[in-house]
Design a protein around this motif. Structure first.
Motif, PDB file in Angstrom:
ATOM      1  N   LEU A 226       0.827  -1.204   0.000  1.00 47.73           N
ATOM      2  CA  LEU A 226       0.000   0.000   0.000  1.00 47.73           C
ATOM      3  C   LEU A 226       0.863   1.256   0.000  1.00 47.73           C
ATOM      4  N   THR A 227       2.143   1.109  -0.308  1.00 40.89           N
ATOM      5  CA  THR A 227       3.030   2.262  -0.246  1.00 40.89           C
ATOM      6  C   THR A 227       2.722   3.241  -1.374  1.00 40.89           C
ATOM      7  N   THR A 228       2.958   4.526  -1.118  1.00 43.88           N
ATOM      8  CA  THR A 228       2.898   5.470  -2.233  1.00 43.88           C
ATOM      9  C   THR A 228       4.281   6.085  -2.462  1.00 43.88           C
ATOM     10  N   ASP A 229       5.277   5.570  -1.757  1.00 45.63           N
ATOM     11  CA  ASP A 229       6.637   6.073  -1.920  1.00 45.63           C
ATOM     12  C   ASP A 229       7.196   5.586  -3.262  1.00 45.63           C
ATOM     13  N   HIS A 230       7.602   6.518  -4.095  1.00 46.24           N
ATOM     14  CA  HIS A 230       8.072   6.131  -5.436  1.00 46.24           C
ATOM     15  C   HIS A 230       9.232   5.140  -5.364  1.00 46.24           C
ATOM     16  N   LYS A 231      10.047   5.231  -4.305  1.00 50.89           N
ATOM     17  CA  LYS A 231      11.218   4.349  -4.226  1.00 50.89           C
ATOM     18  C   LYS A 231      10.785   2.917  -3.922  1.00 50.89           C
ATOM     19  N   ARG A 232       9.784   2.800  -3.058  1.00 50.55           N
ATOM     20  CA  ARG A 232       9.294   1.452  -2.773  1.00 50.55           C
ATOM     21  C   ARG A 232       8.563   0.868  -3.976  1.00 50.55           C
ATOM     22  N   ILE A 233       7.807   1.714  -4.674  1.00 54.26           N
ATOM     23  CA  ILE A 233       7.118   1.208  -5.870  1.00 54.26           C
ATOM     24  C   ILE A 233       8.155   0.752  -6.891  1.00 54.26           C
ATOM     25  N   ALA A 234       9.260   1.494  -6.976  1.00 52.98           N
ATOM     26  CA  ALA A 234      10.328   1.082  -7.892  1.00 52.98           C
ATOM     27  C   ALA A 234      10.811  -0.314  -7.534  1.00 52.98           C
ATOM     28  N   LEU A 235      10.935  -0.591  -6.257  1.00 52.94           N
ATOM     29  CA  LEU A 235      11.406  -1.919  -5.857  1.00 52.94           C
ATOM     30  C   LEU A 235      10.349  -2.982  -6.134  1.00 52.94           C
ATOM     31  N   LEU A 236       9.067  -2.632  -5.952  1.00 50.08           N
ATOM     32  CA  LEU A 236       8.009  -3.584  -6.326  1.00 50.08           C
ATOM     33  C   LEU A 236       8.154  -3.956  -7.799  1.00 50.08           C
ATOM     34  N   TYR A 237       8.363  -2.915  -8.614  1.00 48.94           N
ATOM     35  CA  TYR A 237       8.567  -3.159 -10.043  1.00 48.94           C
ATOM     36  C   TYR A 237       9.807  -4.016 -10.275  1.00 48.94           C
ATOM     37  N   LEU A 238      10.864  -3.710  -9.547  1.00 51.25           N
ATOM     38  CA  LEU A 238      12.118  -4.442  -9.765  1.00 51.25           C
ATOM     39  C   LEU A 238      11.885  -5.937  -9.564  1.00 51.25           C
ATOM     40  N   VAL A 239      11.196  -6.284  -8.492  1.00 52.90           N
ATOM     41  CA  VAL A 239      10.959  -7.696  -8.208  1.00 52.90           C
ATOM     42  C   VAL A 239      10.081  -8.311  -9.298  1.00 52.90           C
ATOM     43  N   SER A 240       8.977  -7.631  -9.644  1.00 48.37           N
ATOM     44  CA  SER A 240       8.060  -8.260 -10.602  1.00 48.37           C
ATOM     45  C   SER A 240       8.667  -8.322 -11.998  1.00 48.37           C
ATOM     46  N   ILE A 241       9.409  -7.287 -12.374  1.00 48.03           N
ATOM     47  CA  ILE A 241      10.009  -7.286 -13.707  1.00 48.03           C
ATOM     48  C   ILE A 241      11.076  -8.373 -13.811  1.00 48.03           C
TER      49      ILE A 241
ATOM     50  N   ASP B 268       8.400  13.381  -4.156  1.00 49.97           N
ATOM     51  CA  ASP B 268       7.805  12.181  -4.732  1.00 49.97           C
ATOM     52  C   ASP B 268       7.395  12.523  -6.158  1.00 49.97           C
ATOM     53  N   LEU B 269       6.825  11.555  -6.867  1.00 49.98           N
ATOM     54  CA  LEU B 269       6.235  11.865  -8.159  1.00 49.98           C
ATOM     55  C   LEU B 269       4.962  12.686  -7.929  1.00 49.98           C
ATOM     56  N   ALA B 270       4.463  13.312  -8.986  1.00 50.23           N
ATOM     57  CA  ALA B 270       3.314  14.200  -8.811  1.00 50.23           C
ATOM     58  C   ALA B 270       2.081  13.451  -8.314  1.00 50.23           C
ATOM     59  N   PHE B 271       1.874  12.216  -8.791  1.00 47.42           N
ATOM     60  CA  PHE B 271       0.679  11.465  -8.395  1.00 47.42           C
ATOM     61  C   PHE B 271       1.068  10.122  -7.793  1.00 47.42           C
ATOM     62  N   PRO B 272       1.429  10.108  -6.512  1.00 43.99           N
ATOM     63  CA  PRO B 272       1.943   8.865  -5.920  1.00 43.99           C
ATOM     64  C   PRO B 272       0.930   7.724  -5.961  1.00 43.99           C
ATOM     65  N   ARG B 273      -0.355   8.056  -5.760  1.00 43.03           N
ATOM     66  CA  ARG B 273      -1.322   6.950  -5.752  1.00 43.03           C
ATOM     67  C   ARG B 273      -1.533   6.380  -7.138  1.00 43.03           C
ATOM     68  N   ILE B 274      -1.506   7.262  -8.142  1.00 49.77           N
ATOM     69  CA  ILE B 274      -1.595   6.766  -9.519  1.00 49.77           C
ATOM     70  C   ILE B 274      -0.378   5.910  -9.833  1.00 49.77           C
ATOM     71  N   ASN B 275       0.750   6.275  -9.257  1.00 52.79           N
ATOM     72  CA  ASN B 275       1.963   5.495  -9.461  1.00 52.79           C
ATOM     73  C   ASN B 275       1.775   4.076  -8.920  1.00 52.79           C
ATOM     74  N   LEU B 276       1.186   3.982  -7.737  1.00 54.01           N
ATOM     75  CA  LEU B 276       0.922   2.651  -7.181  1.00 54.01           C
ATOM     76  C   LEU B 276      -0.095   1.925  -8.053  1.00 54.01           C
ATOM     77  N   LEU B 277      -1.103   2.682  -8.505  1.00 50.82           N
ATOM     78  CA  LEU B 277      -2.105   2.072  -9.369  1.00 50.82           C
ATOM     79  C   LEU B 277      -1.459   1.471 -10.614  1.00 50.82           C
ATOM     80  N   SER B 278      -0.461   2.167 -11.156  1.00 50.74           N
ATOM     81  CA  SER B 278       0.114   1.629 -12.391  1.00 50.74           C
ATOM     82  C   SER B 278       0.878   0.338 -12.108  1.00 50.74           C
ATOM     83  N   TRP B 279       1.436   0.218 -10.895  1.00 45.42           N
ATOM     84  CA  TRP B 279       2.053  -1.078 -10.583  1.00 45.42           C
ATOM     85  C   TRP B 279       0.985  -2.174 -10.492  1.00 45.42           C
ATOM     86  N   TYR B 280      -0.148  -1.842  -9.880  1.00 40.16           N
ATOM     87  CA  TYR B 280      -1.206  -2.848  -9.794  1.00 40.16           C
ATOM     88  C   TYR B 280      -1.740  -3.228 -11.172  1.00 40.16           C
ATOM     89  N   LEU B 281      -1.868  -2.230 -12.050  1.00 31.82           N
ATOM     90  CA  LEU B 281      -2.302  -2.548 -13.411  1.00 31.82           C
ATOM     91  C   LEU B 281      -1.301  -3.471 -14.080  1.00 31.82           C
TER      92      LEU B 281
END
Lengths: 544, 230, 95, 184
Positions: free
Chosen positions: A25-40, A108-121
């Motif tokens: 549930l993070t909105t921190d761009h750095k944590r989302i980056a790591l979520l992406y890193l693992v999934s990618i 952070d990025l301008a839209f942190p929640r949208i950033n998380l949303l894009s990881w979920y998408l």
């Protein structure tokens, strides 16, 4: 700035909170980056595994390892997973996500929640794709060419189409976030002319995300509708034109190549000045070349269709425009080379990847000239020549840049150093493995071996064996970094805030950075890459 | 920093990563405009297909187009324009802080939107009755204009209807999403969330609604008005 | 606030123009103008769209060049798609 | 030596020679460019490798140099474009009086019919030294008619006709591939 001794207790984005919720549930761009890193990384190894199966099948001329229909699914799923779920998101979603706010001095990025949303998408699309793979797969080739995909294939085309459609929104939202962030969130003093080239290239990439991806989305949707609801837009039996599908498809999918390569160019533009201790040669030309590639890249799509039945005159126009897009790419290569001139060059791991990138990208780019030349293209299109060419760009270029960037920013991401010796070894193995895998394919292609064949005449075997051998070496080269990155998270040397003495803003905060990146909003008073004003600490100077 | 923005910094709507409300508002508005840019390209793919086939099968397109109801199309256009007016007025009301008026206008917009969808649904139903839905049951038995003995190729008329359903369907989907957005906005307005200082959601939602209106402004002549004089 | 608040009269006037143009476009389509029919339809549609963008969407009153740039580039990209696709279709021999 | 390790397929048509000429030119150009760049990188990397007493010397850039290395490649690229276009134009315009062969492709079969009426399946026999024009269509998906030895390829589409011509110059048996993916 915190010193290394304190960094154990210091709170940063990794140790601020623990637990699965704090990640999902993070909105921190750095944590989302790591979520992406693992999934990618996960999808990269799936795609790579499929590639190894393909190469194993091609070890012998006979089709003996898998059935023809399995083979068709293998290369289709390899392409779709690698392109849509690894290459396109790789650098933007991992390194871009991590670095865009850091490099401009934003929280952070301008839209942190949208950033998380894009990881979920991304994950929704990815899981759907995985489901497709496990329950039968798709056999249309990654290009979904009609009418095969709409009327003949009896595999899970709809599901794969929907997966890529959903994933497309993830790209669009990432691009949107980057553009808004770069425009609206820059720290005081961070003017456009002071922007690191990494950001210029991500800005250009975002333009393609925003204006190209929707066309692919609607095209795939029309294919899905054609299968599901009997719409007949691409159906030749009802007077539809299958070439229209190809036009719409390549309108996105050619610029998509630049989505993969531009961020890599951005990475190389950071690494080369840093390890040469020099300003980049011709900053504004390199920056404008990125934008130029993004724009001209949209004018050349039909060079994938020279033998497809397009009009002769259109072929001439598209061939001509294709040569124009080669110029900005050439400019970049020359500028990187010139940056090294009279520098003070270190052979650290990121720099080795940058060397590899420049070399392989040059070869990829030059063989692109063959394919843009109408007369030669007719012979080599749809053969292994094309396979080799785009792997030189997409794997030799994009993945080399991605790995180089991962090494360069790993101290910032994890707060630890990776083992330098292993790093250099892996870079060497990847370079050798890559060339052994794909160089023979140029020759195979000119000899006339078509792509997507599971059996082939015996005279092609020698080159295929070389290629398969290379692919196993390449696999080792890719596994190594994963192992030592994981190792370094626990046992690696604690990294300084700025281990490379680089000039970017991201290096002026702690490693790893605190949750809101900077203790206070930085004020930028320097140009990008002012390496002359940056002194080297003693240990770095003495290296080699 | 000016006095006014210091006061603004304490508003609860300011998200932590923005410096001030101005920055937050500008970011949101740029974000929406960029999104609308991508939407242009999303519909652009279908416009491209439309253009190619209209040039190739002009006569069939004209005959097929004339089977659509011009009055219904015109009324639906007017309905959407009215909804755009109420949206624009609701943004104005929010700017002025007239909270009740905002709610009334947002509800009106929602109703216009639903009316549009209702009329569209009625039209689609008609197509179903007339077997103008692409697929195996499609039939199209019309003569070439000026040549009563020559039937037009039903397969090419089917392409028109494929595009008609794809385009109006995608537009209707956007309308449905818009209705959802406006339902949320009404809820927010009901709770008194919008003030003259903070009403970005109304503005952003409004931009989206106007865009969907513009798409229809193009779909109307392209689908309903081919060769109407014959 | 840097916002520009327009009068409600202006909005009603815009609405009236848009409704008029809708009626006009439907009527013009019923007159045989040859090749000018589609051109007229598209011109009126573009006129309506422009009015909506300028007034309802406030582009005329924002000081932001960026918004205009976003719109112009999206339209430019659409033009690329249409023009270069047509480059193929308009020169293809009919079979 | 190259018998066992060929670098290009047999040249068996009039087109093949001209395609190979441009190909060889491109290979030479690529070699020249890449070797040039690689050598520069190697020289810089070794000459300016990091060591004591060697400071980097800052150079901002040079507009003149940038323009030069944009303009020269552009001119070369346009030359290649023109050369490729000429070959393509010839490949795509069948000479008058060519023997016509009608081709129908379907999942996994080529059906060919000669002007005089003989039919062949999956094999085509044509005389050396005569222009042959193929008029092709497909019954199902997209196929592609590809003979590496002739350096020609053309997609075969359902619902319309595409054409292709060649003039064999050497007798022999050559591979005919379908180069567009057409399913299992």
């Amino acid at each position: 700035m915190a010193t290394a001794a304190f960094s154990h207790e210091r709170e940063h984005y990794l140790n601020k909170e623990y637990g699965i919720r704090s990640w999902l549930l993070t909105t921190d761009h750095k944590r989302i980056a790591l979520l992406y890193l693992v999934s990618i990384t996960f999808f990269f190894f799936i795609g790579g595994f499929l590639a190894l199966l393909i190469r194993l099948e091609l070890l012998t001329p006979a089709g003996d390892l898998v059935q023809a229909d399995t083979y068709n699914k293998l290369f289709t799923m390899h392409g779709q997973i690698m392109i849509f779920f690894f290459l396109i998101p790789s650098i933007p979603a991992v390194l871009g996500n991590f670095l865009v706010p850091l490099m401009i001095g934003a929280k952070d990025l301008a839209f942190p929640r949208i950033n998380l949303l894009s990881w979920y998408l991304y994950m929704c699309g990815g899981i759907l794709m995985l489901h497709t793979l496990l329950t039968g797969g798709v056999d249309t080739g990654w290009t979904f060419y009609t009418p095969f995909s709409t009327a003949f294939s009896d595999t899970k085309v709809i599901e794969a189409g929907v997966a890529i459609f959903i994933n497309g929104f993830s790209s669009i939202l990432t691009g949107l976030n980057f553009v808004v962030t770069i425009h609206r969130m820059r720290a005081p003093g961070m003017t456009f002319s002071r922007l690191p080239l990494f950001l210029w290239s991500h800005y250009a990439t975002s333009i393609i995300f925003l204006l190209g991806t929707p066309v692919l989305a609607i095209t795939l949707l029309l294919v899905v509708f054609e299968r599901a609801f009997n719409l007949g837009i691409f159906d030749p039996n009802r007077g539809g034109d299958p070439l229209l599908f190809q036009h719409l498809f390549w309108f996105y999918s050619h610029p998509a190549v630049y989505i993969m390569i531009l961020p890599s160019m951005g990475v190389v533009s950071e690494i080369v000045p840093c390890f040469s201790r020099k300003r980049i040669f011709g900053y504004s030309f390199v920056a404008m070349a990125s934008i130029g590639i993004a724009v001209i890249g949209f004018l050349v799509w039909a060079h994938h269709m020279f033998v497809a039945g397009m009009s002769l005159y259109a072929a001439l126009i598209f061939s001509f425009l294709s040569y124009l897009v080669a110029v900005p790419s050439a400019i970049k290569v020359f500028n990187w080379t010139a940056t090294m001139y009279k520098g003070s060059i270190s052979f650290s791991t990121p720099m080795l990847y940058a060397f590899g990138f420049i070399g392989l990208f040059t070869m990829g780019g030059l063989t692109g000239l063959f394919l843009a030349a109408l007369g030669v293209d007719v012979h080599v299109t749809d053969t292994y020549f094309v396979i080799a060419h785009f792997h030189y760009i997409m794997v030799g270029g994009a993945v080399m840049g991605y790995l180089g960037g991962m090494h360069f920013w790993w101290p910032k991401i994890s707060g630890r150093m990776y083992p330098e010796g292993w790093g250099r070894l892996a870079a060497l193995i990847v370079f050798i493995g890559f060339n052994l895998t794909f160089f023979p394919q140029f020759i195979l292609g000119y000899l006339g071996m078509p792509r997507r064949y599971w059996q082939y005449p015996p005279e092609f075997q020698v080159l295929n064996v070389l290629s398969t051998a290379g692919s196993t070496i390449l696999a080792v080269g890719y596994l190594l970094p994963m192992v030592y990155f994981l190792w370094s998270m626990r046992y690696g040397k604690i990294a300084d805030d700025n281990p490379w003495n680089a000039t970017g803003l991201e290096w002026r905060t702690a490693s790893p950075p605190p949750t809101y990146n900077f203790e206070e909003t930085p004020l930028v008073t320097w140009e990008a890459y002012e390496y002359d004003k940056m002194t080297l600490p003693a240990e770095v100077t003495l290296e080699r | 920093m000016s006095d006014s923005s210091v006061a603004v910094e304490h508003t609860p709507e300011l998200r932590h990563h923005f410096a001030d409300m101005e920055q937050q508002r500008n970011a949101a508005s740029l974000g929406m405009w960029l999104f609308l840019g991508t939407e242009i390209m999303f519909f652009g793919g279908m416009f491209c297909a439309y253009l190619i086939y209209r040039l190739a099968y002009y006569n069939e397109f004209a005959v097929a187009s004339r089977t659509l109801s011009l009055p219904i199309g015109t009324i639906n256009t007017a309905v959407l324009i009215c909804s755009s007016l109420t949206v624009a007025l609701s943004v104005r009301a929010a700017q002025l802080g007239k909270q009740k008026l905002v709610i009334v206008l947002l509800v009106l917009t929602l109703l216009f939107g639903l009316a549009f969808l209702g009329i569209k649904g009625y039209e689609w139903r008609e197509k179903f009755v007339e077997h103008h839905i692409p697929g195996s049951s499609f039939s199209f038995d019309e003569a070439m204009p000026g040549h009563p003995e020559a039937k037009i190729d039903p397969r090419h008329a089917q392409i028109f209807f494929s595009l008609y359903f794809a385009m109006t369907g995608m537009h209707a989907l956007h309308m449905i999403i818009g209705v959802g957005i406006f339902a949320v906005l009404i809820l927010m307005a009901w709770r008194g969330r919008f003030t003259p200082e903070y009403h970005t959601p109304v503005e952003i939602g409004g931009l989206y609604w106007h865009f969907v209106d513009i798409v229809w402004i193009y779909l109307f002549p392209l689908l309903y008005l081919i060769d109407r004089h014959k | 606030m840097a916002e520009h608040i327009l009068s409600s009269k202006l909005y009603w006037a815009i609405w009236a123009i848009l409704i008029c143009l809708t009626v006009v476009t439907a009527l013009v389509a019923r007159v045989d103008l040859g090749w000018f029919n589609p051109v007229a339809a598209l011109l009126i549609a573009t006129g309506k769209a422009t009015i909506v963008v300028l007034f309802f969407m406030h582009v005329k009153y924002t000081s932001e060049k960026l918004t205009t740039m976003v719109i112009v580039s999206a339209l430019f990209w659409l033009l690329i798609l249409l023009a270069l696709s047509l480059a193929d279709y308009s020169t293809r021999p009919i079979s | 030596m190259f018998d066992n390790f060929p670098l290009w397929p047999v040249r068996a048509s009039t087109t093949a020679g001209s395609v190979d000429a441009l190909y060889i030119f491109l290979v030479a150009l690529s070699l020249f460019m890449s070797v040039g760049i690689f050598t520069m990188i190697c020289i810089f990397a070794l000459r300016y490798r990091r060591r004591k007493g060697l400071e980097a010397e800052q150079i901002e850039g040079s507009t003149l140099l940038e323009l030069t290395w944009s303009a020269i490649p552009l001119v070369i690229f346009l030359f290649i474009f023109a050369w490729g276009a000429v070959i393509y134009f010839k490949e795509r315009t069948a000479p008058r009086g060519a023997t016509q062969i009608y081709v129908v492709a379907k999942q996994w079969m080529w059906k060919l019919q000669h002007e005089e009426g003989q039919r062949e399946i999956n094999e085509l026999h044509v005389p050396v030294g005569r222009d042959v024009e193929m008029i092709m269509t497909s019954q199902d998906v997209i196929h592609s008619f590809y003979v590496p030895a002739f350096r020609i390829k053309q997609d075969v589409l359902p619902g319309r006709y595409t054409t292709l011509w060649f003039r064999p110059t050497r007798s022999g048996t050559y591979q005919l591939f379908c180069a567009e993916y057409c399913g299992t």
